[in-house]
Design a protein around this motif. Structure first.
Motif, PDB file in Angstrom:
ATOM      1  N   ARG A 116       0.966  -1.421  -0.016  1.00 39.73           N
ATOM      2  CA  ARG A 116       0.143   0.030  -0.039  1.00 39.73           C
ATOM      3  C   ARG A 116       0.919   1.224  -0.011  1.00 39.73           C
ATOM      4  NH1 ARG A 116      -4.502   1.228   4.406  1.00 39.73           N
ATOM      5  NH2 ARG A 116      -4.912   3.644   3.875  1.00 39.73           N
ATOM      6  N   THR A 153      -7.470   1.370  -4.378  1.00 41.37           N
ATOM      7  CA  THR A 153      -6.673   1.871  -3.421  1.00 41.37           C
ATOM      8  C   THR A 153      -7.367   2.599  -2.344  1.00 41.37           C
ATOM      9  OG1 THR A 153      -4.620   2.918  -3.070  1.00 41.37           O
ATOM     10  CG2 THR A 153      -6.323   4.126  -4.555  1.00 41.37           C
ATOM     11  N   SER A 154      -6.775   2.332  -1.211  1.00 42.14           N
ATOM     12  CA  SER A 154      -7.791   2.524   0.262  1.00 42.14           C
ATOM     13  C   SER A 154      -7.998   4.067   0.161  1.00 42.14           C
ATOM     14  CB  SER A 154      -6.900   2.290   1.265  1.00 42.14           C
ATOM     15  OG  SER A 154      -6.556   0.984   1.357  1.00 42.14           O
ATOM     16  N   GLU A 175      -9.882  -0.496   3.398  1.00 40.39           N
ATOM     17  CA  GLU A 175      -8.992  -1.499   2.839  1.00 40.39           C
ATOM     18  C   GLU A 175      -9.734  -2.745   2.211  1.00 40.39           C
ATOM     19  OE1 GLU A 175      -4.731  -3.498   3.023  1.00 40.39           O
ATOM     20  OE2 GLU A 175      -5.415  -2.021   4.680  1.00 40.39           O
TER      21      GLU A 175
END
Lengths: 231, 732
Positions: free
Chosen positions: A217, B67-68, B75
């Motif tokens: 991420r 994407t977060s 998430e």
């Protein structure tokens, strides 16, 4: 729509605008029309803080400090209108320059997050400080100073198990809302630099699913902020 | 006149420019939390996942997860639940409107979309069910039409591809697409589409959406003020502070309302008897733009709730708020209360504060000179605590309705010449609804490629709780033993285009046994040696296996001697010595995706052990036969449960033998006759496992001296040591 009704609407709208313009005078330094048509301008004076070790009172150097000013966005989503970063010097001092004016939304900056301060230094718990925005300060005020300027902030030493370390790193990586990938370079850079520092610490942990996902991420975010634009 | 036209046309232009901002709903994480509750409460969603061989932890289309950062920090881990939450968030996707920046409209970062979806999130239930309408201009289709695919749906980029019928399309492809990745991608799309549909139902619990109250906060003169109600509720979802408040907002409450069971889907939104969620929120609550007002007291022109403040209860309500700078704001407002009537549940909630009047502003921050009507966090909390649990209950009900079809499929497979005969029986377990349509069986190969099995398609009408006759078809030996899937496509009750699926629960139980016989006869040389494998090893125990105690494994060794005295020839007496042994390896195979749990419980008091048995028989030809037998325990016995390498096809499965057993991958657990309580064995992902004896029977030892014999007969003497473990299996 019948003509008479349209006319009534027109005059009502015009009257409303005049009333609103008059009411907007309350915002003082702002362009009085800004909440209604063009968005408002915001700025902040520069300020200095100090970072010290809670146990020893000694200055902490090389702490990464972010000052984040959050603006309301449509759909209730918020994002930083400005984020500044600085690294503490050998005397623990961190200085942020003044910024602005910048045009933002029509709802104003979020009290407490105008700015909020995030301090990250490996070996310490991540520190998050909210701004004690006084009730007398309008959300739409043009100038949003940090009301604890000049103060020292103590970092609490930390060394814990991996799960707790990850939690601390998450607090460091995602202190508040994300900036848009279209945000100014200075804002995106602050996040990229923070992500990289967090990444270094994350790499030291045993690689499990959570760590891998966190790393992925961070890499995505770094990539997005480096390239800019929506993905 | 010119000025009027300028204002009218200018205003309209602004509206059209600003239109994407009008439809913001409950904020994204609030939708996420309601949707999470709906997903977790819907039993039919869980049943569906089980029925098609999926687990709640399975992940899909990980490469396509948003994407977060673009999902308000949510998430998406790729599970069905997370895809549904992503869908609930992404129903607010919007176009980029660079021009609006100059008007002060701060856009959040968002996933680029060719449509402003939120324009279609309104349902003015008290005015004929129209969509968002500003200054007489219709800006979007009614939310139920958008959700149920009646308007706006289509293949073009600017059309809706996440309506309920779209979810059905994705569902079908998630079951029958050839490639495993494609099925996973469509599973993700199925749950994302359902998330987008339930978002629209959840919006029906937002009074601003059911009272045509735009609330964008962008060019507020036209599009209405930013929704502080939704903003505040979002802080409850995020465990965050609201505006200047020093304290964290209280947690969101989304539980506590029964799952709504109604049909058709439209009835979740509104019904003639006013039992829909939009009926409840529109007719019982006010909103910021349709509140009481001293100057424009029409409540948005809506008849309900009645726009007469004097008819409401009035109660003083004190508040005390600590702000971020430590200041204390204290005061009193008069709340206007009414009994909220829930016609779906048949209940009434008394004295709900739906509006306030005081000198305080809507945020309870600034004191003014004159009392005004506002809505503040007292009203927000009251509304949210009633409406959000209902949003979750209605959304869970809609999911239950979507997945209400229940199909049971029993199957057995047996060798049949060059192929394998499959016998299938289908039962419609959907309460009260007939299935009319096509039933098709598909099978995966070892690479996960799914194909329709030849001759396995039937057009049938199946009333509720009715089974088909035995449907048979022959498949080649190259067919995978599983998973197979039966997909129904047709009409369920009165709803067309329904997809229902089940995995036939074939279970194969076999015994790979060896029978070994060694005989050293006194008069023969060489000795006779005999070995035999059971062929074929597998029996069809689909319907019985969980009820039948396993004779999990056994092995015996017998040493015996036969003495003959052949009077007829007055020949010498002869003695045959022989050793006979038998051992077996029990194997159990259930194809992936079967509806069994992953924990095997072997019941208490496992039977068996090792015993020594001695037997002596005398035979007297034509007259009598007699003897005696003794049995005594020797030791306890133990067996292990091992995971085996799954067979790639039916021919391999049926071809296993004691001499050519499946490869052992590892040990899963152990059972012993000494254990008192039940033994729990975590099967993990194992679908093919075996039970094999660990305790070997010892050599019975030398035989006793030759038995006495009778003049006209012979004697038979044997000693056998036999070890076995048996237990009753149960899958948890």
């Amino acid at each position: 729509m019948p003509r008479r009704r349209r006319a009534r609407f027109g005059w009502t709208a015009l009257t409303g605008i005049v009333v609103l313009v008059a009411a907007a005078g309350a915002h003082g330094q702002q362009d009085p029309l800004c909440p209604y048509f063009a968005g408002c301008e915001f700025e902040a004076p520069g300020f200095t803080i100090r970072v010290v070790d809670e146990r020893t009172g000694e200055p902490v150097s090389d702490a990464h400090v972010m000052a984040i000013w959050i603006v309301y966005g449509m759909y209730g989503r918020k994002g930083p209108i400005m984020t500044l970063e600085a690294v503490s010097g050998s005397d623990g001092t961190v200085t942020f320059p003044a910024w602005g004016p910048l045009r933002g939304g029509s709802t104003g900056l979020e009290p407490g997050h105008d700015p909020a301060i995030s301090v990250f230094k490996p070996g310490y718990r991540t520190l998050f400080v909210i701004n004690p925005t006084p009730l007398s300060q309008e959300l739409l005020a043009r100038v949003h100073p940090f009301h604890r300027a000049g103060q020292a902030f103590a970092l609490v030493p930390f060394q814990g198990p991996a799960a707790e370390t990850i939690a601390e790193l998450r607090k460091a990586a995602y202190p508040l809302s994300y900036p848009s990938s279209r945000a100014p370079q200075v804002v995106r850079d602050a996040y990229v630099h923070r992500y990289r520092r967090v990444r270094v610490e994350l790499e030291r942990l045993p690689r499990d699913t959570e760590v891998s996902r966190f790393l992925r991420r961070l890499d995505e975010e770094i990539q997005a902020y480096r390239t800019g634009g929506d993905r | 006149m010119i000025v009027r036209h300028w204002i009218a046309s200018g205003s309209l232009t602004i509206v059209l420019l600003a239109c994407p901002a009008n439809g913001s709903a409950y904020d994204v994480r609030t939708h996420g939390e309601i949707t999470r509750a709906a997903f977790e409460r819907s039993q039919r969603v869980a049943d569906y996942l089980t029925a098609v061989g999926l687990k709640s932890t399975d992940t899909f289309a990980l490469g396509e997860v948003t994407t977060s950062r673009l999902l308000a920090d949510f998430e998406n881990t790729g599970t069905a639940r997370d895809w549904m939450i992503e869908g609930a968030i992404r129903e607010d996707d919007l176009k980029s409107h660079p021009g609006l920046d100059t008007l002060g409209c701060e856009f959040p970062e968002h996933v680029p979309s060719p449509i402003d979806r939120s324009l279609n999130h309104f349902f003015d239930v008290q005015r004929g069910g129209r969509g968002l309408t500003v200054l007489g201009v219709t800006l979007g289709v009614p939310a139920p039409d958008w959700a149920l695919g009646r308007q706006g749906r289509g293949p073009d980029p600017d059309q809706n591809q996440f309506s309920l019928p779209d979810a059905r399309d994705y569902q079908l492809r998630s079951l029958i697409a050839a490639a495993r990745d494609e099925r996973g991608r469509n599973t993700a799309l199925l749950f994302r589409a359902l998330g987008q549909v339930v978002h629209l139902l959840e919006d029906s619990a937002a009074p601003q959406h059911t009272r045509n109250d735009p609330h964008a906060g962008c060019v507020e003169v036209i599009t209405g003020q930013h929704s502080w109600f939704e903003e505040y509720v979002e802080t409850r979802a995020l465990n965050a502070r609201f505006r200047r408040r020093g304290a964290i907002s209280p947690p969101l409450i989304v539980e506590g309302y029964e799952i709504v069971a109604t049909r058709p889907y439209q009835d979740f939104f509104a019904t003639a008897s006013r039992q829909g969620l939009a009926d409840l929120s529109s007719r019982n609550f006010l909103s910021a733009g349709t509140n009481f007002s001293l100057l424009f007291g029409t409540c948005g022109g809506l008849p309900e709730p009645v726009c007469e403040p004097a008819t409401y209860g009035q109660e003083p309500r004190s508040f005390s708020i600590r702000t971020v700078d430590g200041a204390l704001v204290e005061g009193t407002v008069t709340v206007y209360t009414r009994d909220v009537v829930d016609l779906m549940a048949g209940t009434s909630i008394p004295r709900v504060p739906v509006s306030s009047r005081s000198v305080w502003d809507q945020h309870l921050e600034q004191r003014g000179l004159f009392p005004i009507f506002t809505m503040n966090t007292i009203n927000y909390d009251a509304a949210a605590d009633i409406l959000l649990p209902r949003a979750a209950g209605y959304a869970a009900g809609l999911l239950d309705a979507f997945f209400r079809g229940r199909l049971e499929a029993g199957i057995s497979v047996t060798p049949n010449g060059n192929g394998y005969l499959a016998t299938l029986q289908l039962t419609n377990r959907t309460p009260g609804e007939t299935m009319t349509g096509t039933f098709t069986v598909y099978a995966d190969d070892q690479d996960g490629v799914r194909t329709e099995l030849p001759g396995a398609r039937w057009n049938l009408t199946l009333p509720p709780d009715t089974s088909t006759s035995q449907l048979t078809f022959v498949v080649p030996g190259t067919t995978s033993p599983g998973p197979w899937i039966v997909a129904f496509q047709g009409t369920l009750g009165t709803e067309a285009g329904v997809i229902v699926a089940a995995q036939p629960s074939a279970v194969y139980v076999g015994r790979l046994a060896r029978d070994y016989f060694y005989s050293e006869r006194t008069w023969s040389n060489p000795p006779l040696v005999y070995e035999d494998d059971q062929d074929p090893p597998f029996e069809d125990l689909t319907f019985f296996w969980t009820r039948t105690p396993w004779v999990a494994a056994w092995e015996t060794v017998t040493r015996w001697r036969l003495d003959f005295l052949e009077y007829s020839s007055f020949g010498p007496e002869r003695t045959d010595y022989a050793v006979r042994a038998e051992d077996s390896f029990m194997v159990f195979y259930t194809p992936p995706g079967g509806a069994i749990s992953r924990v095997l419980e072997l019941s208490a008091g496992a039977g068996g052990g090792c015993y020594e048995r001695s037997r002596l028989e005398f035979s007297v030809y034509y007259y009598r036969q007699f003897g005696w037998e003794t049995s005594a325990p020797v030791s306890s016995a133990a067996a292990e449960i091992v995971e085996l390498e799954p067979p790639p096809d039916l021919a391999t499965l049926f071809g296993y033998s004691h001499a050519a057993p499946p490869r052992v991958l590892g040990t899963l657990g152990r059972i012993s006759t000494e254990q008192a309580g039940p033994t729990l064995i975590d099967l993990g992902e194992a679908r093919f496992f075996g039970v094999r004896l660990l305790t070997r029977p010892g050599d019975p030892g030398p035989l006793l001296p030759p038995a006495p014999y009778y003049p006209s007969g012979d004697s038979y003497y044997s000693v056998t040591v036999s070890c076995a473990v048996s237990a009753t299996p149960r899958f948890r």
